[in-house]
Design a protein around this motif. Structure first.
Motif, mmCIF file in Angstrom:
data_model
loop_
_atom_site.group_PDB
_atom_site.id
_atom_site.type_symbol
_atom_site.label_atom_id
_atom_site.label_comp_id
_atom_site.label_asym_id
_atom_site.label_seq_id
_atom_site.Cartn_x
_atom_site.Cartn_y
_atom_site.Cartn_z
ATOM 1 N N ALA A 1 -63.649 99.930 0.414
ATOM 2 C CA ALA A 1 -65.024 100.882 0.124
ATOM 3 C C ALA A 1 -65.090 101.476 1.182
ATOM 4 N N ASN A 2 -64.260 101.969 2.278
ATOM 5 C CA ASN A 2 -64.379 102.845 3.432
ATOM 6 C C ASN A 2 -64.339 104.158 3.109
ATOM 7 N N TYR A 3 -63.030 103.609 2.414
ATOM 8 C CA TYR A 3 -62.506 105.809 1.492
ATOM 9 C C TYR A 3 -63.444 105.866 1.184
ATOM 10 N N LEU A 4 -64.274 105.468 0.359
ATOM 11 C CA LEU A 4 -65.122 105.651 -0.916
ATOM 12 C C LEU A 4 -66.064 106.313 0.279
ATOM 13 N N THR A 5 -67.103 105.659 1.418
ATOM 14 C CA THR A 5 -68.364 105.607 0.978
ATOM 15 C C THR A 5 -68.166 106.752 2.885
ATOM 16 N N ASN A 6 -67.221 106.786 3.407
ATOM 17 C CA ASN A 6 -66.720 107.336 5.162
ATOM 18 C C ASN A 6 -66.479 108.926 5.281
ATOM 19 N N GLU A 7 -66.662 109.611 5.365
ATOM 20 C CA GLU A 7 -66.004 110.957 5.963
ATOM 21 C C GLU A 7 -64.690 110.854 5.987
ATOM 22 N N ASN A 8 -64.278 109.693 7.523
ATOM 23 C CA ASN A 8 -63.879 110.070 7.832
ATOM 24 C C ASN A 8 -62.631 108.579 7.412
ATOM 25 N N LYS A 9 -61.643 108.887 6.620
ATOM 26 C CA LYS A 9 -61.049 108.005 5.542
ATOM 27 C C LYS A 9 -60.556 106.681 6.198
ATOM 28 N N VAL A 10 -60.398 106.849 7.238
ATOM 29 C CA VAL A 10 -59.587 105.894 8.312
ATOM 30 C C VAL A 10 -59.741 105.525 8.852
ATOM 31 N N LEU A 11 -61.408 106.179 9.471
ATOM 32 C CA LEU A 11 -61.940 104.404 10.685
ATOM 33 C C LEU A 11 -62.855 103.716 10.265
ATOM 34 N N ASP A 12 -62.384 103.096 11.101
ATOM 35 C CA ASP A 12 -62.789 101.447 10.581
ATOM 36 C C ASP A 12 -64.144 101.307 10.609
ATOM 37 N N LYS A 13 -65.044 101.203 9.510
ATOM 38 C CA LYS A 13 -66.504 101.281 9.700
ATOM 39 C C LYS A 13 -67.177 100.144 8.878
ATOM 40 N N THR A 14 -66.519 99.137 9.819
ATOM 41 C CA THR A 14 -66.933 97.610 9.408
ATOM 42 C C THR A 14 -68.493 97.452 10.252
ATOM 43 N N TYR A 15 -68.924 96.177 9.856
ATOM 44 C CA TYR A 15 -69.414 96.070 11.524
ATOM 45 C C TYR A 15 -69.542 93.856 10.761
ATOM 46 N N LYS A 16 -69.468 93.458 11.672
ATOM 47 C CA LYS A 16 -69.387 92.133 12.277
ATOM 48 C C LYS A 16 -71.032 91.276 10.975
ATOM 49 N N ILE A 17 -70.573 90.358 10.402
ATOM 50 C CA ILE A 17 -71.970 89.894 9.484
ATOM 51 C C ILE A 17 -72.733 88.890 10.751
ATOM 52 N N GLU A 18 -73.638 89.276 10.588
ATOM 53 C CA GLU A 18 -75.144 88.349 11.796
ATOM 54 C C GLU A 18 -75.912 87.652 9.812
ATOM 55 N N SER A 19 -75.348 86.382 9.812
ATOM 56 C CA SER A 19 -76.286 85.741 8.306
ATOM 57 C C SER A 19 -76.495 84.579 8.302
ATOM 58 N N ASP A 20 -77.039 83.864 7.326
ATOM 59 C CA ASP A 20 -77.107 82.212 7.487
ATOM 60 C C ASP A 20 -76.158 81.989 6.435
ATOM 61 N N ILE A 21 -75.914 83.082 5.775
ATOM 62 C CA ILE A 21 -74.647 82.798 4.509
ATOM 63 C C ILE A 21 -73.490 82.126 5.438
ATOM 64 N N ASN A 22 -72.468 81.032 5.720
ATOM 65 C CA ASN A 22 -71.153 81.228 6.260
ATOM 66 C C ASN A 22 -69.867 81.548 5.407
ATOM 67 N N HIS A 23 -69.269 83.340 6.242
ATOM 68 C CA HIS A 23 -68.526 83.438 5.017
ATOM 69 C C HIS A 23 -66.737 83.413 5.852
ATOM 70 N N ASN A 24 -67.167 82.724 7.056
ATOM 71 C CA ASN A 24 -65.278 82.029 6.814
ATOM 72 C C ASN A 24 -65.287 80.626 7.101
ATOM 73 N N ASN A 25 -63.537 80.427 6.516
ATOM 74 C CA ASN A 25 -62.994 79.239 5.816
ATOM 75 C C ASN A 25 -64.606 78.709 5.092
ATOM 76 N N SER A 26 -64.959 79.061 3.523
ATOM 77 C CA SER A 26 -65.952 78.927 2.832
ATOM 78 C C SER A 26 -66.353 79.372 1.867
ATOM 79 N N GLU A 27 -67.222 78.976 0.713
ATOM 80 C CA GLU A 27 -66.990 79.346 -0.482
ATOM 81 C C GLU A 27 -68.855 79.666 0.335
#
Lengths: 238, 238
Positions: free
Chosen positions: A116-142
């Protein structure tokens, strides 16, 4: 006909006795074998060692390292970008190679974020993710993932909404051109390269429930089918 | 000149990753680095059984099926040379792979357990614990070389090597013993009829600045290049 070779992009890890290794997670190996592929590990062509908790800053691939990596990639009919902690320039190099030669690609978790990062960002390698803040639990869940109508995955699974496992704290940035599935809080969960037969990234881990989940099996079966197609119709005519 | 593809057999581990107990197939970075340094292209070879290699008790492991053997063969066919590395545990596939490599005269370097697999495969005799407990574990020692291919490669009568083993080979089967430590423990074996088939009890990849270890890897890669060139020739002739 011979089975297709799937290159698993190995991940650097630090074992508890402070020895640095690169590895493939079992689910990836097992799922590829079960769906009819032959897995091999693509080992990094540049030095990456751990001295402590996090990996040493890895330099840019030099020309020899790129040539070596390219020769490894030429053995394969498909690539699997595994989950892990960080991605490197070699991940971007492999994605670029796959795009250029139309090699089927499956990215899992971190692998999806790299794609996703490769397709979206000019710098193909730079890590452009960010921490999730949400009511839905994304860690060790369904949780539920809603697929877009034009996604390959919807065509494959015949369902707009699917239930997936989830083991991540970070998320990719949104980009409607390439993100084809979302959690109900808007977190990107599926990335697909437009116009390609199978270059897909999934934020979840289908290899973890291959045996119990029809959807996971369908995904891997399709991935291997596409690797067969690549081997028969695309690779040999270059 | 094309670089040879060197297969490295993976070991099994289940280190903790993101709090989960995941079975992984790994390669120590030292092997990877050594192969690259001397001009080879490393790929990781994973076993093919559909089971949890880490957690399945020994008694429950079933013999390799024809399909599982064929999958292993497909992987080895990609390789021009093969390293059977050090590990703590061996499975049926270690011996199957060793047999296939020997029958097909593929250059093989056995390191530590890798050497022991060669010997056991030939003599069918189990290993013996080292005569004085701990005397060969995490130590340096002097090894005396006997006439043979290895001595010609190294060019010396005597070398100082590292040592990380608790068990030793007593019966080398059809292999020639070509090195012993001063206390009489077998430290290297070879088959001089093969293109390259040498097993060393020490870990040359851990110190490739050392002259003897350098020469071992150079000779191994040279043999793999030769194998690769022969492979190309027969492809063109047929």
């Amino acid at each position: 006909m011979q089975r297709p070779i799937i290159g698993i992009v190995e991940r650097p890890e630090l074992q508890t006795d402070s020895v640095s290794v690169t590895c493939s997670y079992d689910g990836n190996r097992a799922s590829i074998l079960k769906s009819g592929g032959i897995p091999i590990g693509i080992l990094p062509t540049q030095p990456i060692s751990y001295f402590g908790k996090s990996p040493v800053k890895v330099g840019e691939l030099n020309i020899f390292e790129k040539e070596a990596l390219e020769t490894q990639l030429q053995l394969c009919d498909g690539f699997l970008l595994q989950g892990g902690n960080t991605w490197y320039e070699y991940d971007a190099f492999i994605i670029e190679y796959a795009l250029k030669h139309q090699v089927p690609l499956l990215g899992i978790c971190l692998g999806m974020q790299a794609l996703a990062n490769y397709l979206t960002n000019e710098n193909k390698v730079l890590d452009k993710t960010y921490k999730i803040e949400s009511d839905i639990n994304h860690n060790n869940s369904e949780h539920i993932v809603r697929l877009t109508r034009d996604s390959i995955l919807y065509g494959l699974l015949m369902q707009r909404e699917i239930k997936v496992n989830s083991y991540h704290n970070y998320r990719a940035h949104d980009n409607e051109a390439v993100i084809k599935g979302y959690a109900l809080d808007g977190t990107p969960e599926v990335v697909e390269v437009p116009g390609e037969r199978f270059m897909i990234g999934l934020q979840w881990h289908p290899e973890k429930d291959y045996d119990t989940n029809d959807d996971s099996r369908k995904i891997f079966n399709r991935f291997i089918d596409e690797a067969v197609y690549y081997k028969r119709f695309i690779k040999e005519y270059k | 000149m094309e670089k040879p593809i060197i297969g490295i057999l993976t070991g099994v581990s289940s280190e903790h990753y993101m709090g989960k107990d995941l079975t992984q197939f790994y390669v120590f970075n030292d092997y990877n680095t050594a192969v690259l340094k001397f001009g080879g292209l490393p790929i990781a070879i994973m076993p093919t059984k559909q089971m949890d290699y880490k957690k399945t008790p020994k008694e429950e492991i079933t013999p390799l099926t024809e399909e599982e053997k064929n999958n292993l063969i497909e992987m080895i066919k990609l390789c021009d040379g093969f390293i059977m590395p050090g590990e703590t545990r061996s499975f049926e596939h270690n011996y199957f792979i060793d047999s296939y490599l020997k029958e097909n005269n593929i250059p093989t370097l056995g390191i530590c357990l890798g050497m022991q697999v060669m010997a056991i495969n030939s003599s069918k005799e189990k290993l013996t614990p080292v005569n004085v407990e701990g005397s060969h574990f995490r130590k340096m020692h002097t090894v005396k070389l006997e006439d043979g291919v290895l001595k010609n490669i190294i060019g010396k009568d005597e070398v100082d090597t590292n040592s990380y083993h608790s068990y030793m080979v007593v019966n080398p089967g059809e292999y020639k013993v070509v090195a012993r430590s001063i206390d009489g423990v077998i430290e290297a074996i070879e088959d001089d009829k093969s293109l390259f088939r040498i097993g060393v009890q020490w870990h040359p990849e851990k110190d490739t600045l050392d002259d003897a270890n350098k020469k071992i890897f150079e000779a191994f890669i040279d043999a793999s290049i030769k194998y690769h060139e022969n492979k190309q020739k027969t492809n063109y002739d047929s």
